[in-house]
Design an enzyme around this catalytic site. Structure first.
Site, PDB file in Angstrom:
ATOM      1  N   ARG A 229       0.955  -1.142  -0.020  1.00  0.00           N
ATOM      2  CA  ARG A 229      -0.015   0.243  -0.047  1.00  0.00           C
ATOM      3  C   ARG A 229       0.783   1.407  -0.016  1.00  0.00           C
ATOM      4  O   ARG A 229       2.016   1.284   0.611  1.00  0.00           O
ATOM      5  CB  ARG A 229      -0.862  -0.014   1.269  1.00  0.00           C
ATOM      6  N   HIS A 277      -0.782   0.849  -9.880  1.00  0.00           N
ATOM      7  CA  HIS A 277      -1.372  -0.098  -8.990  1.00  0.00           C
ATOM      8  C   HIS A 277      -2.106  -1.380  -9.823  1.00  0.00           C
ATOM      9  O   HIS A 277      -3.379  -1.566  -9.750  1.00  0.00           O
ATOM     10  CB  HIS A 277      -2.657   0.793  -8.314  1.00  0.00           C
TER      11      HIS A 277
HETATM   12  P1  NDP Z   1      -2.019 -11.206   4.604  1.00  0.00           P
HETATM   13  O1  NDP Z   1      -2.738 -10.656   5.791  1.00  0.00           O
HETATM   14  O2  NDP Z   1      -2.280 -12.687   4.157  1.00  0.00           O
HETATM   15  O3  NDP Z   1      -0.721 -11.021   5.079  1.00  0.00           O
HETATM   16  C1  NDP Z   1      -0.233  -9.815   5.792  1.00  0.00           C
HETATM   17  C2  NDP Z   1       1.319 -10.319   6.294  1.00  0.00           C
HETATM   18  O4  NDP Z   1       2.065  -9.017   6.738  1.00  0.00           O
HETATM   19  C3  NDP Z   1       1.391 -11.238   7.402  1.00  0.00           C
HETATM   20  O5  NDP Z   1       2.475 -12.096   7.210  1.00  0.00           O
HETATM   21  C4  NDP Z   1       1.463 -10.496   8.647  1.00  0.00           C
HETATM   22  O6  NDP Z   1       2.228 -10.956   9.740  1.00  0.00           O
HETATM   23  C5  NDP Z   1       2.223  -9.354   8.030  1.00  0.00           C
HETATM   24  N1  NDP Z   1       2.054  -8.075   9.013  1.00  0.00           N
HETATM   25  C6  NDP Z   1       1.128  -7.309   9.387  1.00  0.00           C
HETATM   26  N2  NDP Z   1       1.618  -6.450  10.126  1.00  0.00           N
HETATM   27  C7  NDP Z   1       2.535  -6.566  10.387  1.00  0.00           C
HETATM   28  C8  NDP Z   1       3.537  -5.752  11.529  1.00  0.00           C
HETATM   29  N3  NDP Z   1       3.083  -4.891  12.029  1.00  0.00           N
HETATM   30  N4  NDP Z   1       4.960  -6.168  11.146  1.00  0.00           N
HETATM   31  C9  NDP Z   1       5.372  -7.317  10.726  1.00  0.00           C
HETATM   32  N5  NDP Z   1       4.612  -8.073   9.771  1.00  0.00           N
HETATM   33  C10 NDP Z   1       3.216  -7.646   9.696  1.00  0.00           C
HETATM   34  O7  NDP Z   1      -2.110 -10.420   3.482  1.00  0.00           O
HETATM   35  P2  NDP Z   1      -1.916 -10.682   1.863  1.00  0.00           P
HETATM   36  O8  NDP Z   1      -0.556 -11.312   1.800  1.00  0.00           O
HETATM   37  O9  NDP Z   1      -3.095 -11.218   1.202  1.00  0.00           O
HETATM   38  O10 NDP Z   1      -1.825  -9.173   1.211  1.00  0.00           O
HETATM   39  C11 NDP Z   1      -1.065  -8.060   1.875  1.00  0.00           C
HETATM   40  C12 NDP Z   1      -1.534  -6.910   1.191  1.00  0.00           C
HETATM   41  O11 NDP Z   1      -0.917  -6.563  -0.259  1.00  0.00           O
HETATM   42  C13 NDP Z   1      -2.840  -6.373   1.323  1.00  0.00           C
HETATM   43  O12 NDP Z   1      -3.191  -5.877   2.580  1.00  0.00           O
HETATM   44  C14 NDP Z   1      -2.722  -5.159   0.200  1.00  0.00           C
HETATM   45  O13 NDP Z   1      -2.729  -4.080   0.926  1.00  0.00           O
HETATM   46  C15 NDP Z   1      -1.502  -5.403  -0.634  1.00  0.00           C
HETATM   47  N6  NDP Z   1      -2.319  -5.853  -1.811  1.00  0.00           N
HETATM   48  C16 NDP Z   1      -2.051  -5.069  -2.817  1.00  0.00           C
HETATM   49  C17 NDP Z   1      -2.250  -5.279  -4.281  1.00  0.00           C
HETATM   50  C18 NDP Z   1      -1.844  -4.548  -5.498  1.00  0.00           C
HETATM   51  O14 NDP Z   1      -2.106  -4.635  -6.784  1.00  0.00           O
HETATM   52  N7  NDP Z   1      -0.582  -3.737  -5.243  1.00  0.00           N
HETATM   53  C19 NDP Z   1      -3.369  -6.513  -4.729  1.00  0.00           C
HETATM   54  C20 NDP Z   1      -3.494  -7.168  -3.278  1.00  0.00           C
HETATM   55  C21 NDP Z   1      -3.038  -7.076  -2.071  1.00  0.00           C
HETATM   56  P3  NDP Z   1       1.511 -12.441  10.374  1.00  0.00           P
HETATM   57  O15 NDP Z   1       1.653 -13.385   9.336  1.00  0.00           O
HETATM   58  O16 NDP Z   1       2.336 -12.640  11.602  1.00  0.00           O
HETATM   59  O17 NDP Z   1       0.143 -11.976  10.796  1.00  0.00           O
HETATM   60  C1  OXD Z   2      -6.126  -5.396  -3.375  1.00  0.00           C
HETATM   61  C2  OXD Z   2      -5.576  -4.280  -4.533  1.00  0.00           C
HETATM   62  O1  OXD Z   2      -6.029  -5.172  -2.108  1.00  0.00           O
HETATM   63  O2  OXD Z   2      -5.857  -4.616  -5.237  1.00  0.00           O
HETATM   64  O3  OXD Z   2      -6.649  -6.243  -3.695  1.00  0.00           O
HETATM   65  O4  OXD Z   2      -4.977  -3.409  -4.082  1.00  0.00           O
END
Ligand code: NDP
Ligand code: OXD
Length: 314
Positions: A229, A277
């Protein structure tokens, strides 16, 4: 049981079509012009719904976010206290891993330099190095981060990951929490951010963090790729660190403000790759099938899957 489609910049037509392809009899009301009787709406399918729009649906039972990241939705102070379901889908995961692999290879094989040489008619094979001497670090080892880590590992990179809770993933060096962050950064040549935007992660990609990345890798300096993000990054710090040589290059798919404003210094910076994006732009048909599948199971009495932990923020 009627669905409301509420989205800001996306076109609802393709979503309505995709929903009817898998559930032809489902009533679909479309915000803002075709909302029909709000009392019939049980499910909201949303992407960046205007804050306040969900509180006016009295019979709502569940909110389906049409993407993986829920930061915009959870920032609505009037969000009803109902389950929020996010997208977890192979289609999206594979697209994100494609994006990460593309950008990591682009920097590993010195894509920006090769392109600049071609533009000037310069034949320079440049020094090449093996993936096995490049350390990639993935911030966020969730659904997307883990898959990207494993695919990069398969290509021969040395891969580490950082998450909130401790993990064990074969072939990946896992670090966790505040205590593990500095060691993780110190070994990282290419940093990939796949974190959700929460109170804890906002602004985490800043000059102080960049200064902790490895400086002795083969690329000429640390590279940062952010597909999580825009709120994770401090854009003024990125430009400052690139200009000071603390960062070698960046690839950014997400921005503090989207679309990226025309006057942003990122657009034309020679060390910045901007993608609008698009990293995991998924097929509405795949997402609609996933959501409708969940609704059918829910109506048959089964629990919803991939419900967001609202206290944690993701
Ligand atoms: P998940 O919820 O599956 O994974 C999030 C990960 O981030 C987990 O490993 C979590 O740790 C870690 N995390 C969260 N907070 C912290 C912190 N404070 N310190 C360290 N690690 C942290 O999410 P996804 O993998 O499905 O997606 C991740 C992000 O990707 C989405 O939230 C979205 O913002 C972004 N995204 C962007 C897209 C794009 O097109 N650019 C498309 C899709 C998603 P833990 O495993 O310990 O909970
Ligand atoms: C998502 C994105 O969060 O597309 O799925 O950014």
């Amino acid at each position: 049981m009627t669905i409301a489609l509420i989205m800001d910049s996306w076109r609802p037509e393709s979503w309505e079509k995709a929903i009817h392809a898998v559930d032809p009899d489902r009533g679909v009301n479309v915000w803002p012009d075709r909302m029909g009787d709000a009392a019939n709406v049980r499910y909201a399918l949303v992407w960046h719904p205007p804050h306040g729009s969900l509180k006016s649906l009295p019979a709502l039972e569940a909110i389906f976010n049409l993407g993986a990241g829920v930061d915009h939705l959870l920032a609505d102070p009037t969000l009803p206290d109902l389950p929020v379901v996010r997208v977890v889908l192979d289609d999206m995961t594979m697209r994100m891993s494609e994006y990460v692999v593309w950008q990591v290879l682009y920097h590993h094989r010195q894509g920006p330099l090769v392109a600049a040489n071609q533009a000037r008619g310069i034949w320079d094979p440049l020094e090449q190095w093996a993936a096995s001497v490049v350390h990639v670090g993935i911030m966020g080892l969730g659904v997307l981060g883990k898959d990207a880590a494993l695919k990069l590992k398969m290509l021969g990179f040395r891969v580490a990951g950082w998450s909130r809770s401790a993990k064990e993933i074969e072939g990946i060096d896992c670090y966790a929490g505040e205590d593990g962050l500095d060691e993780f950064l110190a070994r990282t040549d290419i940093l990939v951010a796949l974190l959700p935007l929460t109170d804890e992660t906002r602004g985490i990609l800043n000059a102080q963090l960049f200064a902790k990345l490895a400086k002795d890798g083969p690329l000429g300096g640390p590279v940062v790729i952010n597909a999580g993000r825009g709120g994770l990054q401090v854009e003024a710090d990125i430009i400052k660190s690139l200009d000071a040589g603390d960062l070698f290059a960046v690839s950014l798919d997400v921005f503090e403000k989207e679309p990226l404003p025309a006057d942003s210094g990122l657009w034309h910076h020679p060390k910045v790759t901007v993608t609008p994006h698009l990293a995991a732009d998924s097929d509405p048909r795949a997402i609609a099938a996933y959501v409708i599948g969940q609704i059918h199971r829910y109506e048959a009495g089964e629990p919803l899957a991939n419900v967001v932990d609202r206290a944690r923020g993701y």
